[in-house]
Design an enzyme around this catalytic site. Structure first.
Site, PDB file in Angstrom:
ATOM      1  N   HIS A  67       0.972   2.264 -13.202  1.00 16.53           N
ATOM      2  CA  HIS A  67       1.723   1.171 -12.549  1.00 16.53           C
ATOM      3  C   HIS A  67       2.236   0.145 -13.561  1.00 16.53           C
ATOM      4  O   HIS A  67       3.332  -0.383 -13.401  1.00 16.53           O
ATOM      5  CB  HIS A  67       0.835   0.485 -11.501  1.00 16.53           C
ATOM      6  CG  HIS A  67      -0.474   0.013 -12.042  1.00 16.53           C
ATOM      7  ND1 HIS A  67      -1.463   0.893 -12.423  1.00 16.53           N
ATOM      8  CD2 HIS A  67      -0.952  -1.234 -12.312  1.00 16.53           C
ATOM      9  CE1 HIS A  67      -2.496   0.205 -12.878  1.00 16.53           C
ATOM     10  NE2 HIS A  67      -2.215  -1.086 -12.829  1.00 16.53           N
TER      11      HIS A  67
ATOM     12  N   CYS B 151       1.855   2.725 -20.437  1.00 19.95           N
ATOM     13  CA  CYS B 151       0.967   1.949 -19.569  1.00 19.95           C
ATOM     14  C   CYS B 151       1.138   0.488 -19.960  1.00 19.95           C
ATOM     15  O   CYS B 151       2.156   0.133 -20.557  1.00 19.95           O
ATOM     16  CB  CYS B 151      -0.482   2.449 -19.659  1.00 19.95           C
ATOM     17  SG  CYS B 151      -1.306   2.227 -21.238  1.00 19.95           S
TER      18      CYS B 151
ATOM     19  N   HIS C 164       5.361  12.400 -40.391  1.00 22.81           N
ATOM     20  CA  HIS C 164       4.065  12.681 -41.025  1.00 22.81           C
ATOM     21  C   HIS C 164       3.070  13.376 -40.107  1.00 22.81           C
ATOM     22  O   HIS C 164       2.290  14.204 -40.559  1.00 22.81           O
ATOM     23  CB  HIS C 164       3.415  11.387 -41.531  1.00 22.81           C
ATOM     24  CG  HIS C 164       4.174  10.729 -42.641  1.00 22.81           C
ATOM     25  ND1 HIS C 164       3.616   9.781 -43.460  1.00 22.81           N
ATOM     26  CD2 HIS C 164       5.458  10.866 -43.064  1.00 22.81           C
ATOM     27  CE1 HIS C 164       4.511   9.369 -44.361  1.00 22.81           C
ATOM     28  NE2 HIS C 164       5.648  10.007 -44.128  1.00 22.81           N
TER      29      HIS C 164
ATOM     30  N   ILE D 108      -2.352   1.991 -24.936  1.00 24.66           N
ATOM     31  CA  ILE D 108      -3.608   2.418 -25.567  1.00 24.66           C
ATOM     32  C   ILE D 108      -4.382   3.398 -24.680  1.00 24.66           C
ATOM     33  O   ILE D 108      -4.699   4.512 -25.100  1.00 24.66           O
ATOM     34  CB  ILE D 108      -4.471   1.194 -25.938  1.00 24.66           C
ATOM     35  CG1 ILE D 108      -3.741   0.322 -26.963  1.00 24.66           C
ATOM     36  CG2 ILE D 108      -5.816   1.651 -26.505  1.00 24.66           C
ATOM     37  CD1 ILE D 108      -4.399  -1.030 -27.213  1.00 24.66           C
ATOM     38  N   GLY D 109      -4.681   2.978 -23.456  1.00 23.15           N
ATOM     39  CA  GLY D 109      -5.482   3.848 -22.589  1.00 23.15           C
ATOM     40  C   GLY D 109      -4.821   5.195 -22.367  1.00 23.15           C
ATOM     41  O   GLY D 109      -5.465   6.254 -22.451  1.00 23.15           O
TER      42      GLY D 109
ATOM     43  N   ARG E 189       1.562  18.773 -47.416  1.00 28.39           N
ATOM     44  CA  ARG E 189       0.411  17.867 -47.282  1.00 28.39           C
ATOM     45  C   ARG E 189       0.244  17.405 -45.830  1.00 28.39           C
ATOM     46  O   ARG E 189      -0.889  17.263 -45.339  1.00 28.39           O
ATOM     47  CB  ARG E 189       0.523  16.684 -48.251  1.00 28.39           C
ATOM     48  CG  ARG E 189       1.633  15.694 -47.961  1.00 28.39           C
ATOM     49  CD  ARG E 189       1.697  14.646 -49.079  1.00 28.39           C
ATOM     50  NE  ARG E 189       2.432  13.459 -48.716  1.00 28.39           N
ATOM     51  CZ  ARG E 189       3.760  13.349 -48.719  1.00 28.39           C
ATOM     52  NH1 ARG E 189       4.520  14.387 -49.056  1.00 28.39           N
ATOM     53  NH2 ARG E 189       4.338  12.209 -48.401  1.00 28.39           N
ATOM     54  N   HIS E 190       1.363  17.218 -45.146  1.00 25.44           N
ATOM     55  CA  HIS E 190       1.277  16.790 -43.748  1.00 25.44           C
ATOM     56  C   HIS E 190       0.836  17.947 -42.848  1.00 25.44           C
ATOM     57  O   HIS E 190       0.055  17.752 -41.919  1.00 25.44           O
ATOM     58  CB  HIS E 190       2.615  16.227 -43.284  1.00 25.44           C
ATOM     59  CG  HIS E 190       3.007  14.977 -44.012  1.00 25.44           C
ATOM     60  ND1 HIS E 190       2.150  13.909 -44.164  1.00 25.44           N
ATOM     61  CD2 HIS E 190       4.149  14.631 -44.659  1.00 25.44           C
ATOM     62  CE1 HIS E 190       2.747  12.953 -44.855  1.00 25.44           C
ATOM     63  NE2 HIS E 190       3.965  13.371 -45.176  1.00 25.44           N
TER      64      HIS E 190
HETATM   65  C1  RB5 Z   1      -3.738  -1.386 -16.185  1.00 30.08           C
HETATM   66  O1  RB5 Z   1      -4.025  -2.646 -15.702  1.00 30.08           O
HETATM   67  C2  RB5 Z   1      -3.929  -1.351 -17.690  1.00 30.08           C
HETATM   68  O2  RB5 Z   1      -5.290  -1.391 -17.985  1.00 30.08           O
HETATM   69  C3  RB5 Z   1      -3.305  -0.119 -18.244  1.00 30.08           C
HETATM   70  O3  RB5 Z   1      -1.938  -0.125 -17.945  1.00 30.08           O
HETATM   71  C4  RB5 Z   1      -3.382   0.056 -19.745  1.00 30.08           C
HETATM   72  O4  RB5 Z   1      -2.961  -1.078 -20.427  1.00 30.08           O
HETATM   73  C5  RB5 Z   1      -4.649   0.583 -20.261  1.00 30.08           C
HETATM   74  O5  RB5 Z   1      -4.814   0.864 -21.461  1.00 30.08           O
END
Ligand code: RB5
Length: 142
Positions: A8, A64, A97, A68-69, A132-133
């Site tokens: 979302h 997201c 790379h 990261i997540g 190398r890569h």
């Molecule tokens: C959702 O609120 C948020 O946690 C997700 O979009 C993201 O940033 C997670 O890594």
């Protein structure tokens, strides 16, 4: 074929990416989510990752809130190299790379103008193919 996925938090930037790809005539498949109802990013990360390892799509873009997540989840799938990029230098370097096959971005980190430049760089930069890569990528996969 480019696989797209978001939660979302990334939904609205994903819509911008879709419009951009349509404008450039680049084919894509959207693996969800389909609106801004709160949802779980691993679901869409895994769907996009699977599309790539199964050969349905060549590369993926995952979005997201932070990038990261959704990248952590995608990188759990063998054969996936998802890179969080919030600048064009990183997008170019990770293709050259790391032969990254998924670009991850955070819609709460970058605006759409920069995000589309990052997408363009990622999609149009080839892997260098340097030994190398290739060796380092092999070590990731072992
Ligand atoms: C959702 O609120 C948020 O946690 C997700 O979009 C993201 O940033 C997670 O890594």
């Amino acid at each position: 074929m480019i696989a797209l996925g978001s939660d979302h938090g990334g939904y609205s930037l994903k819509q911008e990416v879709k419009a951009y790809l349509e404008g450039k005539g680049i084919p894509y498949k959207d693996y969800g989510c389909l609106d801004e109802t709160p949802c779980d990013y691993p679901v869409y990360a895994k769907a996009v990752a699977k599309a790539i390892v199964d050969g349905e799509c060549d590369k993926g873009i995952l979005i997201c809130g932070t990038g990261i997540g959704i990248s952590i989840a995608a990188n759990k799938v063998k054969g996936i190299r998802a890179a969080v990029c919030h600048d064009t230098f990183s997008a170019q370097a990770t293709r050259e790379h790391n032969d990254a096959n998924i670009l991850a971005m955070g819609a709460r980190v970058v605006g759409p103008g920069l995000a589309l430049k990052i997408v363009d760089t990622f999609l149009h930069t080839e892997f260098s193919g340097e030994e190398r890569h290739v060796n380092r990528i092999r070590q990731i996969e072992d």
